[in-house]
Design a protein around this motif. Structure first.
Motif: not given
Lengths: 114, 113
Positions: B113, B85, B14-15, B80-82, B111
């Motif tokens: 959002p 990915s 998950q973000k 972690s951010q999209p 990841i």
């Protein structure tokens, strides 16, 4: 960082022809360059190590007569795929070793053999 | 015989969460351990690398933990951010990085959002 370029980015050729791929270190001199191959959704596999002014060292299972490597200058290595066949279709990626730093990878060349 | 084993093969986080990818190596001559990020159709980009004289290295949101006795190293991606990915590869090599690299099989990170 440092920049490594490859040319061409994509090439399509007929079976039986030869294809040359260039790898250049743009802002540093590289005594050692490497060639890797990556099949779809797989990892990178080292094919050969290229040292400027000497013969390349090939990994086990890589045909040296099929994959000709030349490292004629400190900024240029070339990979020639001779008599290419469809099974040679792959993503070819080079890297260049910058002394006391790391290996910098090129953007890759997508080879498709029809 | 695979010399660098990477896990997991795929990972969904998950973000804002922490992404953790693990690698184990066999060759004790390896002395350089980089991590690469690769997007489809692109060459691998170096994220962070470590040498065996330290047990941890941090650069921004990326941290490598290294356990020489266990011959294992891991990548932690914090917050972690999209845009993170991608496919991540660990690698190992000798000669302080001057030798050809042996890559793990890769981890496909998503990841959400």
């Amino acid at each position: 960082g440092a920049v490594v370029s490859q040319h061409p980015s994509r090439v399509i050729c007929k079976s039986g022809t030869s294809v040359k791929i260039e790898c250049r270190s743009l802002d540093f001199q590289a005594t050692t360059m490497f060639w890797y191959r990556q099949f779809p959704k797989q990892s990178l596999m080292l094919m050969a190590t290229s040292n400027e002014g000497s013969k390349a060292t090939y990994e086990q299972g890589v045909e040296k007569d099929k994959f000709l490597i030349n490292h004629a200058s400190l900024t240029l290595s070339t990979l020639t795929v001779t008599s290419a066949h469809p099974e040679d279709s792959s993503f070819y990626i080079c890297s260049a070793w910058k002394d006391s730093d790391t290996q910098y990878f090129g953007p890759g060349t997508r080879l498709t053999v029809l | 015989q695979q010399q660098v084993k990477q896990s997991p093969q795929s990972l969904i986080v998950q973000k804002g969460g922490i992404s953790i990818i693990n690698c184990a190596y066999e060759n004790t001559a390896f002395d350089y351990f980089p991590w690469y990020q690769q997007f489809p159709g692109k060459g691998p980009a170096l994220l962070i690398a470590i040498r065996p004289d330290v047990s941890e290295k941090k650069e921004g949101r990326f941290t490598i933990s290294f356990n020489k006795s266990a011959k294992q190293f891991s990548l932690h991606i914090m917050d972690s951010q999209p845009g993170d990915s991608a496919t991540y590869f660990c690698a190992a090599g000798g000669g302080g990085g001057a030798d050809g690299l042996t890559f793990g099989k890769g981890t496909h990170l998503i990841i959400q959002p």
